[in-house]
Write a protein that holds these residues in place. Sequence first.
Motif, PDB file in Angstrom:
ATOM      1  N   ASP A 125       3.808 -22.784  14.202  1.00 54.43           N
ATOM      2  CA  ASP A 125       3.280 -22.340  15.270  1.00 54.43           C
ATOM      3  C   ASP A 125       2.617 -21.073  14.731  1.00 54.43           C
ATOM      4  OD1 ASP A 125       1.484 -21.571  17.596  1.00 54.43           O
ATOM      5  OD2 ASP A 125       2.672 -22.167  18.648  1.00 54.43           O
ATOM      6  N   ILE A 126       0.935 -20.859  14.865  1.00 56.53           N
ATOM      7  CA  ILE A 126       0.598 -18.904  13.677  1.00 56.53           C
ATOM      8  C   ILE A 126       0.671 -18.400  15.059  1.00 56.53           C
ATOM      9  CG2 ILE A 126      -1.368 -19.596  14.562  1.00 56.53           C
ATOM     10  CD1 ILE A 126      -2.183 -17.819  12.253  1.00 56.53           C
ATOM     11  N   MET A 127       0.475 -18.271  16.870  1.00 53.55           N
ATOM     12  CA  MET A 127       1.496 -17.606  17.717  1.00 53.55           C
ATOM     13  C   MET A 127       2.363 -17.629  17.791  1.00 53.55           C
ATOM     14  SD  MET A 127      -1.854 -17.907  18.847  1.00 53.55           S
ATOM     15  CE  MET A 127      -1.301 -16.670  20.223  1.00 53.55           C
ATOM     16  N   THR A 128       3.166 -17.923  16.828  1.00 54.42           N
ATOM     17  CA  THR A 128       4.549 -16.789  17.061  1.00 54.42           C
ATOM     18  C   THR A 128       4.643 -15.694  16.407  1.00 54.42           C
ATOM     19  OG1 THR A 128       4.615 -17.750  14.923  1.00 54.42           O
ATOM     20  CG2 THR A 128       6.547 -19.310  16.296  1.00 54.42           C
ATOM     21  N   LEU A 129       3.788 -14.981  15.475  1.00 55.31           N
ATOM     22  CA  LEU A 129       3.301 -14.141  15.002  1.00 55.31           C
ATOM     23  C   LEU A 129       2.748 -13.276  16.358  1.00 55.31           C
ATOM     24  CD1 LEU A 129       1.172 -14.864  12.022  1.00 55.31           C
ATOM     25  CD2 LEU A 129       3.024 -13.857  11.938  1.00 55.31           C
ATOM     26  N   CYS A 130       2.737 -13.839  17.762  1.00 55.19           N
ATOM     27  CA  CYS A 130       2.279 -12.504  19.276  1.00 55.19           C
ATOM     28  C   CYS A 130       3.600 -13.350  20.052  1.00 55.19           C
ATOM     29  CB  CYS A 130       1.076 -13.537  19.726  1.00 55.19           C
ATOM     30  SG  CYS A 130      -0.543 -12.774  18.608  1.00 55.19           S
ATOM     31  N   PRO A 131       5.054 -12.621  20.175  1.00 57.05           N
ATOM     32  CA  PRO A 131       5.825 -13.489  20.739  1.00 57.05           C
ATOM     33  C   PRO A 131       5.714 -13.335  22.497  1.00 57.05           C
ATOM     34  CG  PRO A 131       6.336 -11.608  19.621  1.00 57.05           C
ATOM     35  CD  PRO A 131       5.088 -12.271  19.100  1.00 57.05           C
ATOM     36  N   TYR A 132       5.080 -12.422  22.085  1.00 57.14           N
ATOM     37  CA  TYR A 132       4.818 -12.027  24.431  1.00 57.14           C
ATOM     38  C   TYR A 132       4.054 -13.045  24.316  1.00 57.14           C
ATOM     39  CZ  TYR A 132       3.856  -9.292  28.649  1.00 57.14           C
ATOM     40  OH  TYR A 132       3.531  -9.078  29.636  1.00 57.14           O
ATOM     41  N   TRP A 133       2.624 -13.018  24.215  1.00 58.15           N
ATOM     42  CA  TRP A 133       1.725 -14.573  24.524  1.00 58.15           C
ATOM     43  C   TRP A 133       2.148 -16.239  24.648  1.00 58.15           C
ATOM     44  CZ3 TRP A 133      -0.262 -18.681  22.509  1.00 58.15           C
ATOM     45  CH2 TRP A 133      -1.301 -19.455  23.475  1.00 58.15           C
ATOM     46  N   LEU A 134       3.736 -16.039  23.496  1.00 59.11           N
ATOM     47  CA  LEU A 134       4.018 -17.289  23.432  1.00 59.11           C
ATOM     48  C   LEU A 134       5.018 -17.484  23.800  1.00 59.11           C
ATOM     49  CD1 LEU A 134       4.177 -19.403  21.198  1.00 59.11           C
ATOM     50  CD2 LEU A 134       5.532 -18.908  20.251  1.00 59.11           C
ATOM     51  N   THR A 135       5.796 -16.792  25.031  1.00 64.00           N
ATOM     52  CA  THR A 135       6.688 -16.076  25.984  1.00 64.00           C
ATOM     53  C   THR A 135       5.654 -16.411  27.033  1.00 64.00           C
ATOM     54  OG1 THR A 135       7.911 -14.910  24.785  1.00 64.00           O
ATOM     55  CG2 THR A 135       8.886 -15.262  27.232  1.00 64.00           C
ATOM     56  N   ALA A 136       4.685 -15.919  27.605  1.00 71.85           N
ATOM     57  CA  ALA A 136       4.145 -15.944  28.246  1.00 71.85           C
ATOM     58  C   ALA A 136       3.644 -17.499  29.080  1.00 71.85           C
ATOM     59  CB  ALA A 136       2.953 -15.258  29.097  1.00 71.85           C
ATOM     60  N   GLU A 137       2.880 -18.157  27.789  1.00 75.42           N
ATOM     61  CA  GLU A 137       2.731 -19.309  27.397  1.00 75.42           C
ATOM     62  C   GLU A 137       3.806 -19.908  28.007  1.00 75.42           C
ATOM     63  OE1 GLU A 137      -0.093 -21.938  24.481  1.00 75.42           O
ATOM     64  OE2 GLU A 137       2.149 -21.515  23.837  1.00 75.42           O
ATOM     65  N   LYS A 138       4.734 -20.242  27.472  1.00 75.64           N
ATOM     66  CA  LYS A 138       5.435 -21.220  27.809  1.00 75.64           C
ATOM     67  C   LYS A 138       6.105 -20.970  29.150  1.00 75.64           C
ATOM     68  CE  LYS A 138       8.237 -21.315  22.950  1.00 75.64           C
ATOM     69  NZ  LYS A 138       8.887 -20.621  22.590  1.00 75.64           N
ATOM     70  N   MET A 139       6.169 -19.689  29.685  1.00 76.17           N
ATOM     71  CA  MET A 139       6.363 -19.410  31.657  1.00 76.17           C
ATOM     72  C   MET A 139       5.820 -20.188  32.278  1.00 76.17           C
ATOM     73  SD  MET A 139       7.544 -15.633  30.728  1.00 76.17           S
ATOM     74  CE  MET A 139       8.052 -15.685  33.000  1.00 76.17           C
ATOM     75  N   ALA A 140       3.775 -19.475  31.575  1.00 76.10           N
ATOM     76  CA  ALA A 140       2.920 -20.271  32.699  1.00 76.10           C
ATOM     77  C   ALA A 140       3.422 -21.529  33.046  1.00 76.10           C
ATOM     78  CB  ALA A 140       1.958 -20.259  31.582  1.00 76.10           C
ATOM     79  N   LYS A 141       3.069 -22.640  31.581  1.00 75.46           N
ATOM     80  CA  LYS A 141       3.738 -24.037  31.232  1.00 75.46           C
ATOM     81  C   LYS A 141       4.503 -24.465  32.672  1.00 75.46           C
ATOM     82  CE  LYS A 141       1.390 -25.137  27.349  1.00 75.46           C
ATOM     83  NZ  LYS A 141       1.737 -25.373  25.647  1.00 75.46           N
ATOM     84  N   GLU A 185       2.827 -12.136  42.865  1.00 74.49           N
ATOM     85  CA  GLU A 185       2.120 -11.061  41.522  1.00 74.49           C
ATOM     86  C   GLU A 185       3.282 -11.301  40.257  1.00 74.49           C
ATOM     87  OE1 GLU A 185       1.303  -7.974  43.588  1.00 74.49           O
ATOM     88  OE2 GLU A 185       0.258  -8.789  45.182  1.00 74.49           O
ATOM     89  N   GLY A 186       2.551 -10.723  39.195  1.00 76.62           N
ATOM     90  CA  GLY A 186       3.375 -10.880  38.314  1.00 76.62           C
ATOM     91  C   GLY A 186       3.641 -12.312  37.575  1.00 76.62           C
ATOM     92  N   SER A 187       3.684 -13.272  37.493  1.00 76.37           N
ATOM     93  CA  SER A 187       4.079 -14.767  37.132  1.00 76.37           C
ATOM     94  C   SER A 187       2.120 -15.017  36.217  1.00 76.37           C
ATOM     95  CB  SER A 187       3.868 -15.782  38.219  1.00 76.37           C
ATOM     96  OG  SER A 187       4.705 -15.584  39.388  1.00 76.37           O
ATOM     97  N   PHE A 188       2.684 -15.589  35.380  1.00 82.90           N
ATOM     98  CA  PHE A 188       1.691 -16.666  35.040  1.00 82.90           C
ATOM     99  C   PHE A 188       1.153 -17.102  34.644  1.00 82.90           C
ATOM    100  CE2 PHE A 188       3.602 -13.224  32.130  1.00 82.90           C
ATOM    101  CZ  PHE A 188       3.119 -12.488  31.078  1.00 82.90           C
ATOM    102  N   ILE A 189       0.581 -18.224  34.835  1.00 80.58           N
ATOM    103  CA  ILE A 189       0.066 -19.353  35.056  1.00 80.58           C
ATOM    104  C   ILE A 189      -1.513 -20.029  33.896  1.00 80.58           C
ATOM    105  CG2 ILE A 189       0.856 -18.561  38.022  1.00 80.58           C
ATOM    106  CD1 ILE A 189      -2.572 -18.985  38.032  1.00 80.58           C
ATOM    107  N   LEU A 190      -1.543 -21.363  33.880  1.00 78.55           N
ATOM    108  CA  LEU A 190      -2.756 -22.176  33.307  1.00 78.55           C
ATOM    109  C   LEU A 190      -3.950 -22.070  34.620  1.00 78.55           C
ATOM    110  CD1 LEU A 190      -0.848 -24.028  31.271  1.00 78.55           C
ATOM    111  CD2 LEU A 190      -1.724 -21.588  30.427  1.00 78.55           C
ATOM    112  N   GLY A 191      -4.851 -21.696  34.107  1.00 83.69           N
ATOM    113  CA  GLY A 191      -6.455 -21.769  35.140  1.00 83.69           C
ATOM    114  C   GLY A 191      -7.249 -22.519  34.313  1.00 83.69           C
ATOM    115  N   TYR A 192      -7.898 -23.874  34.659  1.00 81.54           N
ATOM    116  CA  TYR A 192      -8.928 -23.728  34.112  1.00 81.54           C
ATOM    117  C   TYR A 192     -10.934 -23.082  34.318  1.00 81.54           C
ATOM    118  CZ  TYR A 192     -13.058 -27.223  33.548  1.00 81.54           C
ATOM    119  OH  TYR A 192     -14.441 -28.050  33.168  1.00 81.54           O
ATOM    120  N   PRO A 193     -11.343 -23.036  33.363  1.00 78.25           N
ATOM    121  CA  PRO A 193     -12.422 -21.953  33.669  1.00 78.25           C
ATOM    122  C   PRO A 193     -13.833 -22.657  34.436  1.00 78.25           C
ATOM    123  CG  PRO A 193     -12.102 -21.600  31.424  1.00 78.25           C
ATOM    124  CD  PRO A 193     -11.022 -22.619  32.276  1.00 78.25           C
TER     125      PRO A 193
END
Length: 297
Positions: free
Chosen positions: A98-114, A127-135
């Motif tokens: 996964d090329i996003m392993t080069l961005c560990p903060y984002w990848l961790t946040a994505e896992k938390m959001a899911k 407040e401070g939580s990560f979530i997924l949303g549809y624009p």
Amino acid sequence: MEDFKNVVEIKNKFICAQVFDRVERFTRVVFELFKVETDFKAGCVSVVRGEAFKKTLAIYDIMTDNTGANIELRLKAWNKKIFKPVLTVENGSGKSPDIMTLCPYWLTAEKMAKKLTAEVPFKHWKEGSFILGYPGPVCKISSVLDYVKSFLRADSYGSVMDFKPRLLHIEKIVDMTDEELTALNIHDYTGGFKGGSFSEDIGEESIYNLSWPCKHSFIQRVCLIRTPSRWVAIDPQGYDYTRYVYFPLSWRDMFADVVLRAKEELKEGQGLRSEKKQGSNNDKRGFIPCARKKRLR
């Protein structure tokens, strides 16, 4: 697996969009020496060499299950001695490239959001939580009803990648009643929130020279507007009005009453347009040009 099917056969467009996204992140690592082109209608990826004179080296079908949790690429054409017949993109192990392993903060946040979006009721989000949303496909609309109408239209003509969820960071929460949210002019409302985006994976490099993963490592700062039964998230992007609005991936269920009303209004509008078009055609049939009238005389 027997329950695997081509990604375009999956009815849930959010799952389709996430599968295509995961495949791109995988192929950018596995085929880093080549260019990979995705066919969103056929559900396949082509491995290509060259720019001006392209040569297709291999074509893989994108196969997945109904949940999108397991993904494989299966070789459809070209040399099986050079390219593996089956590539595992995702199997739940978290070990696939996964090329996003080069961005560990984002990848961790994505896992938390899911995890949070799937397992924790939104009334417990903080407040401070990560979530997924549809624009959605459009922005700067006034009401929830108008947004839902745009979602329903996108179901018919929108690109599957219009349904790609966005990673959001809750920085403020405003509680309302269902009635207040329904009546809210979202475009004019900011809740005193500025919004914006941020990335914790970018170093000192110029914003104009970012690598592909760094360009995709930005997370949206949002204000969560929450009622007892539903939510939306807004991002003014520093303006005095809301530029972007994010809805839950389950918007059809969460906003079921609004969806019903939107369908009725869209149907009525379509009926009026059909009547108008029919009337216009009748007018044309009854119209005889002057030159034609002279010949008839």
